[in-house]
Design an enzyme around this catalytic site. Structure first.
Site, PDB file in Angstrom:
ATOM      1  N   GLU A   1       4.168   9.206  -0.583  1.00 37.13           N
ATOM      2  CA  GLU A   1       2.719   9.318  -1.101  1.00 37.13           C
ATOM      3  C   GLU A   1       2.160  10.524  -1.559  1.00 37.13           C
ATOM      4  O   GLU A   1       1.633  10.633  -2.846  1.00 37.13           O
ATOM      5  CB  GLU A   1       1.758   8.769  -0.005  1.00 37.13           C
ATOM      6  CG  GLU A   1       0.193   8.714  -0.413  1.00 37.13           C
ATOM      7  CD  GLU A   1      -0.640   8.331   0.532  1.00 37.13           C
ATOM      8  OE1 GLU A   1      -0.269   7.911   1.703  1.00 37.13           O
ATOM      9  OE2 GLU A   1      -1.833   8.233   0.546  1.00 37.13           O
TER      10      GLU A   1
ATOM     11  N   ARG B   1      -1.752   3.622  16.954  1.00 37.12           N
ATOM     12  CA  ARG B   1      -1.934   4.780  16.069  1.00 37.12           C
ATOM     13  C   ARG B   1      -3.273   5.614  16.507  1.00 37.12           C
ATOM     14  O   ARG B   1      -4.047   5.401  17.003  1.00 37.12           O
ATOM     15  CB  ARG B   1      -2.122   4.440  14.748  1.00 37.12           C
ATOM     16  CG  ARG B   1      -0.731   3.517  14.239  1.00 37.12           C
ATOM     17  CD  ARG B   1      -1.092   3.309  12.715  1.00 37.12           C
ATOM     18  NE  ARG B   1      -0.549   4.203  11.790  1.00 37.12           N
ATOM     19  CZ  ARG B   1      -0.965   4.561  10.702  1.00 37.12           C
ATOM     20  NH1 ARG B   1      -2.331   4.106  10.594  1.00 37.12           N
ATOM     21  NH2 ARG B   1      -0.518   5.378   9.916  1.00 37.12           N
TER      22      ARG B   1
ATOM     23  N   GLU C   1     -10.475   4.380   9.035  1.00 32.73           N
ATOM     24  CA  GLU C   1     -10.832   4.230   7.666  1.00 32.73           C
ATOM     25  C   GLU C   1     -11.045   2.426   7.622  1.00 32.73           C
ATOM     26  O   GLU C   1     -10.285   1.814   6.802  1.00 32.73           O
ATOM     27  CB  GLU C   1      -9.265   4.249   6.968  1.00 32.73           C
ATOM     28  CG  GLU C   1      -8.748   5.657   6.943  1.00 32.73           C
ATOM     29  CD  GLU C   1      -7.605   6.024   6.236  1.00 32.73           C
ATOM     30  OE1 GLU C   1      -6.715   5.201   6.035  1.00 32.73           O
ATOM     31  OE2 GLU C   1      -7.503   7.055   5.714  1.00 32.73           O
TER      32      GLU C   1
ATOM     33  N   GLU D   1       6.923  21.657  -2.780  1.00 30.91           N
ATOM     34  CA  GLU D   1       5.885  22.557  -2.340  1.00 30.91           C
ATOM     35  C   GLU D   1       5.477  23.603  -3.068  1.00 30.91           C
ATOM     36  O   GLU D   1       4.266  24.012  -3.401  1.00 30.91           O
ATOM     37  CB  GLU D   1       6.381  23.140  -0.902  1.00 30.91           C
ATOM     38  CG  GLU D   1       5.345  23.803  -0.373  1.00 30.91           C
ATOM     39  CD  GLU D   1       5.950  24.556   1.237  1.00 30.91           C
ATOM     40  OE1 GLU D   1       7.153  24.738   1.301  1.00 30.91           O
ATOM     41  OE2 GLU D   1       5.073  24.763   2.073  1.00 30.91           O
TER      42      GLU D   1
ATOM     43  N   GLU E   1       1.000  -0.985  -0.100  1.00 31.69           N
ATOM     44  CA  GLU E   1       0.089   0.037   0.070  1.00 31.69           C
ATOM     45  C   GLU E   1       1.055   1.185  -0.137  1.00 31.69           C
ATOM     46  O   GLU E   1       1.708   1.296   0.825  1.00 31.69           O
ATOM     47  CB  GLU E   1      -0.779   0.024   1.201  1.00 31.69           C
ATOM     48  CG  GLU E   1      -1.972   1.112   1.252  1.00 31.69           C
ATOM     49  CD  GLU E   1      -3.163   0.892   2.038  1.00 31.69           C
ATOM     50  OE1 GLU E   1      -3.379  -0.072   2.436  1.00 31.69           O
ATOM     51  OE2 GLU E   1      -3.774   1.918   2.460  1.00 31.69           O
TER      52      GLU E   1
ATOM     53  N   ARG F   1     -11.447  17.460  10.451  1.00 28.20           N
ATOM     54  CA  ARG F   1     -10.701  16.164  10.335  1.00 28.20           C
ATOM     55  C   ARG F   1      -9.412  16.639  11.099  1.00 28.20           C
ATOM     56  O   ARG F   1      -8.581  15.870  11.911  1.00 28.20           O
ATOM     57  CB  ARG F   1     -10.173  15.821   9.012  1.00 28.20           C
ATOM     58  CG  ARG F   1      -9.304  14.612   9.001  1.00 28.20           C
ATOM     59  CD  ARG F   1      -9.145  13.882   7.735  1.00 28.20           C
ATOM     60  NE  ARG F   1      -7.954  13.235   7.626  1.00 28.20           N
ATOM     61  CZ  ARG F   1      -7.777  12.382   6.533  1.00 28.20           C
ATOM     62  NH1 ARG F   1      -8.585  12.559   5.564  1.00 28.20           N
ATOM     63  NH2 ARG F   1      -6.578  11.464   6.586  1.00 28.20           N
TER      64      ARG F   1
ATOM     65  N   ASP G   1      -2.580  14.254   7.153  1.00 30.14           N
ATOM     66  CA  ASP G   1      -2.216  13.142   6.624  1.00 30.14           C
ATOM     67  C   ASP G   1      -0.999  13.234   5.858  1.00 30.14           C
ATOM     68  O   ASP G   1      -1.014  13.281   4.405  1.00 30.14           O
ATOM     69  CB  ASP G   1      -3.340  12.478   5.888  1.00 30.14           C
ATOM     70  CG  ASP G   1      -3.127  11.133   5.643  1.00 30.14           C
ATOM     71  OD1 ASP G   1      -1.894  10.590   5.805  1.00 30.14           O
ATOM     72  OD2 ASP G   1      -3.825  10.333   4.867  1.00 30.14           O
TER      73      ASP G   1
ATOM     74  N   ASN H   1      -3.237  -1.581   7.845  1.00 29.59           N
ATOM     75  CA  ASN H   1      -4.505  -2.112   7.253  1.00 29.59           C
ATOM     76  C   ASN H   1      -4.453  -3.800   7.229  1.00 29.59           C
ATOM     77  O   ASN H   1      -3.818  -4.147   6.395  1.00 29.59           O
ATOM     78  CB  ASN H   1      -4.867  -1.649   6.071  1.00 29.59           C
ATOM     79  CG  ASN H   1      -5.079  -0.114   6.092  1.00 29.59           C
ATOM     80  OD1 ASN H   1      -5.778   0.387   6.965  1.00 29.59           O
ATOM     81  ND2 ASN H   1      -5.048   0.570   5.238  1.00 29.59           N
TER      82      ASN H   1
HETATM   83  C1  GCV Z   1      -2.387   2.382   5.539  1.00 30.29           C
HETATM   84  C2  GCV Z   1      -3.773   7.516   4.359  1.00 30.29           C
HETATM   85  C3  GCV Z   1      -3.067   6.687   3.006  1.00 30.29           C
HETATM   86  C4  GCV Z   1      -3.735   4.989   3.535  1.00 30.29           C
HETATM   87  C5  GCV Z   1      -3.087   4.685   4.743  1.00 30.29           C
HETATM   88  C6  GCV Z   1      -3.373   5.735   5.989  1.00 30.29           C
HETATM   89  C7  GCV Z   1      -2.779   4.972   7.229  1.00 30.29           C
HETATM   90  O1  GCV Z   1      -4.792   7.700   4.419  1.00 30.29           O
HETATM   91  O2  GCV Z   1      -3.501   7.111   2.116  1.00 30.29           O
HETATM   92  O3  GCV Z   1      -3.211   4.420   2.360  1.00 30.29           O
HETATM   93  O4  GCV Z   1      -3.308   3.299   5.184  1.00 30.29           O
HETATM   94  O5  GCV Z   1      -2.998   6.878   5.731  1.00 30.29           O
HETATM   95  O6  GCV Z   1      -1.928   6.018   7.424  1.00 30.29           O
HETATM   96  O7  GCV Z   1      -3.503   4.531   7.975  1.00 30.29           O
END
Ligand code: GCV
Length: 714
Positions: free
Chosen positions: A412, A338, A305, A544, A179, A355, A384, A222
């Site tokens: 990401e 977390r 999530e 940035e 992921e 959020r 995030d 996840n």
């Molecule tokens: C592992 C963000 C990412 C998700 C990730 C999440 C997290 O939302 O897009 O892919 O999930 O962070 O840190 O749990």
């Protein structure tokens, strides 16, 4: 122990040539145990290549000379390993004298290095320290054997320096094998099974030890169905990885699903206060330690999530974390819990839900309720991993809780390892942020760092009480480990900053350059260094400039998060909005008129962020909704700043691309690596232009305000 050097895999910061200085010398390794064996093997292999020699005295042997009667150049010794060569005894005495009666011991992972009488001495109390000392000598290279140096004490600022892999065992239908992975498949798993090539895992452990990392989580936070079984019937797969990482002092952790008692144990509930559930966790954990005695602990993403959590049973997150902590406590394990908990099914019309507030709203009131072996793992920003966010207020809100700060090494939101984006300057800012102002402790202290890596933290905590630093790994099965070869620097820098948070990011980059590119020193190394600094030092700020402006964040394509889409998330349930209209842009998070998020900070930041006049420009749109003609502290209007930075950002990418071109055929970097980076820079340039044009066009159309310089905006 076999050391592994896969031929088709880039050696990153440990090419054989990085060991030349050690390998050409006479070394004594003194001490016993598996990690000392690793040290000895490393030196032996270097000597086989460069003509030096290594000797291992048995406890009853003494002496300052090799069997051939020559003096040693390097002594690597455990301080308690029996009579040491005279020079090492002297170094030890001098260290003790300097530190005084109340000073620190060398410490679990620490080491002392000195050079005296032509001998370089590394002393450690524990074998892990000796290993870190060896890699320090590697980093120093030839200068380690130059001028005399008094005893220097090195020890990690953070007790735990962990990389989390978001690797799936099964290929996930949407997220794939890894992921948010941008470097190919997983180094651990493939298509539902372990990959089998554990040599690569061993090589990874070696790289991590050499930059200071000491813990790895082997599966995604996840936790899907197959991955859940790593805790029970597939524990052997985890044990196999642990066996490869152990020789480098790296402990394995596991992401565990909160619903495991139901999913794996067949219980009707995962309620943390249920006796059977507690028992299930205790027994499952006991089996884990029977199989992996040095297992590190669990990482849990709960009520986040779509992951299950204690809310389903009307319990809070302290209840949830503590049941796992109790199961781990008898074995010395920890649970990383977390704090990334928010409503991802928000109604975008609802302006009262913010959020950014969520983690603090959930966790601040729980301070003091967590067990000692719970580490609250907090993303560095409140939303995030955006390119620019303020530091999460949760870090300062939990004085009675161990807090770990989570960084995203995988890119990401920062170019997905197709863009050059050296993240150490961002992380350095985060670690150096002082929530209570200049006189108070910094984030690095709250995460467990001593004041200078060697003294007491200013808030009175002894070093090591915090939770440490965690990074989401950017590694995959790509030949360069990280997809973009220059993204290796981020992995290296993560480890180095976790060890020594006050190190200058440019100095870390120098270390990385010198280690990584030594092998092709046929070229102009100083020229290469200049090019890389110009390309990388400011690359985060360049990124940035051409992406979301002034802390607005989330203007990315939904789902995969690559490339621009200004309104991509604006009318979605994810809580990531910028509220641009014809008059202005930004999120009002003030107490006076907005969501009140600024009130989650202690003074002075609660006041600084609240004030339109005092809020730092780079975070203005994170905290305020302002008209386009609002004048920034820097003197420009918001709208003109958007245009200017986007034009400049693209120009800077173009410059980086031209600079890289100057290295072609010079021999400074291998041709294949040069070609890979060149292709990626082409893509970065394309993508940066796309960002520039979409952002500029969007805001020109919204605001109707032209660029004062009359540049073309589509
Ligand atoms: C592992 C963000 C990412 C998700 C990730 C999440 C997290 O939302 O897009 O892919 O999930 O962070 O840190 O749990």
């Amino acid at each position: 122990m076999t050391l592994f050097e896969p031929a088709d895999i880039h050696p990153a910061w440990l090419p054989p040539e990085a060991f030349r200085a050690i390998g050409s010398r006479r070394t004594l390794v003194r001490g016993d145990g598996p990690l000392v064996d690793t040290v000895r093997e490393e030196v032996k292999r270097a000597c086989a290549r460069y003509g030096g020699g290594v000797r291992h005295h048995t406890p009853d042997e003494t002496g300052d000379q090799t069997a051939a009667g020559e003096p040693f150049d390097l002594v690597l010794a455990l301080s308690a390993a029996g009579p040491l060569p005279a020079v090492a005894e002297m170094v030890q005495a001098e260290f003790r004298r300097r530190r005084g009666p109340t000073g620190h011991a060398i410490g679990d992972e620490g080491f002392v290095i000195a050079r005296s009488g032509g001998v370089t001495v590394v002393l450690a109390d524990e074998a892990a320290g000796l290993l870190h000392g060896l890699f320090h000598v590697v980093r120093l290279g030839e200068p380690a054997f130059g001028a005399a140096r008094p005893p220097e004490h090195h020890r990690p600022a953070m007790p735990r320096r962990m990389l989390d892999h978001w690797d799936n065992v099964d290929v996930h239908p949407v997220m794939g094998q890894v992921e948010r992975g941008y470097a190919g498949g997983s180094i651990f798993w493939r298509d539902g099974a372990p990959r089998g090539d554990l040599g690569r895992v061993r090589a990874y452990g070696r790289l991590l030890a050499a930059c200071g990392v000491n813990a790895v989580t082997v599966n995604n936070v996840n936790v899907h169905t197959t991955e859940a079984h790593l805790l029970t019937d597939r524990l052997g797969d985890v044990a196999a990885i642990a066996a490869e990482l152990r020789p480098y002092g790296i402990r394995v952790h596991l992401s565990a699903g909160f619903a495991s008692p139901v999913v794996l144990g067949g219980l009707p509930t995962a309620d943390p206060l249920d006796e059977d559930v507690r028992k299930w966790w205790a027994e499952a954990t006991e089996r884990v330690y029977e199989t992996i005695p040095d297992f590190g602990g669990y990482v849990v993403k709960a009520d986040s999530e779509g992951q299950p959590g204690p809310f389903a049973y009307g319990r809070d997150h302290a209840d949830g974390a503590n049941v796992l902590a109790d199961a781990l406590a008898p074995f010395g394990g920890v649970v990383h819990w977390r704090a990334f908990v928010y409503n991802h099914r928000q109604d975008w019309r609802d302006r009262s839900t913010d959020r950014a507030r969520a983690a603090h709203d959930h966790f601040a009131r729980l301070d003091g309720l967590f067990r000692d072996n719970v580490i609250l793992q907090v993303k560095h920003g409140p939303i995030d991993f955006q390119t620019r966010e303020p530091v999460s207020p949760v870090v300062a809100a939990m004085p009675a809780t161990r807090v770990a700060v989570e960084l995203q090494v995988t890119q990401e939101y920062t170019g997905q390892q197709r863009h050059v984006c050296y993240l150490a300057p961002m992380w350095s800012e985060v670690l150096g942020f002082r929530p209570w102002g200049p006189a108070g402790p910094a984030v690095a202290h709250l995460a467990g760092a001593a004041a200078d890596g060697d003294g007491e933290a200013p808030d009175g905590r002894a070093p090591g009480e915090g939770g440490g630093l965690v990074g989401v790994s950017n590694v995959g099965d790509d030949a360069y480990w990280t997809g973009h070869p220059l993204a290796q620097a981020n992995l290296y820098a993560f480890g180095r900053l976790a060890w020594a948070p006050w190190t200058d990011p440019a100095a870390i980059l120098d270390e990385w350059i010198d280690l990584t590119f030594v092998p092709v020193a046929t070229g102009d190394h100083e020229g290469l260094r200049r090019v890389l600094h110009t390309m990388m030092d400011g690359s985060w700020r360049t990124y940035e400039r051409y992406t979301a402006p002034l802390g607005a964040g989330f203007m990315v394509r939904p789902g995969h998060h690559y490339g621009p889409d200004v309104d991509g998330y604006e009318y979605t349930p994810w809580g990531t909005y910028h509220f641009a209209d014809r008059d202005g842009v930004g999120v009002d998070r003030t107490r006076a008129t907005g969501t009140g998020f600024t009130g989650q900070y202690p003074p002075p930041w609660s006041q600084v962020y609240e004030s339109l006049e005092r809020c730092p420009d780079e975070l203005l749109l994170f905290f305020h909704h302002v008209p386009y003609e609002h004048v920034l502290r820097g003197g420009s209007t918001v709208i003109q700043h958007i245009y200017d930075t986007h034009f400049t950002g693209v120009e800077q990418v173009a410059e980086a691309r031209s600079l890289w071109e100057t290295l072609a055929g010079t021999g400074s970097v291998p041709a294949a690596l040069h070609a890979r980076v060149k292709d990626l820079l082409d893509e970065q340039f394309r993508c940066a232009r796309e960002w520039r044009d979409q952002i500029n066009a969007y805001f020109l159309r919204k605001s109707g305000v032209p660029d004062v310089h009359g540049r073309h905006i589509p």
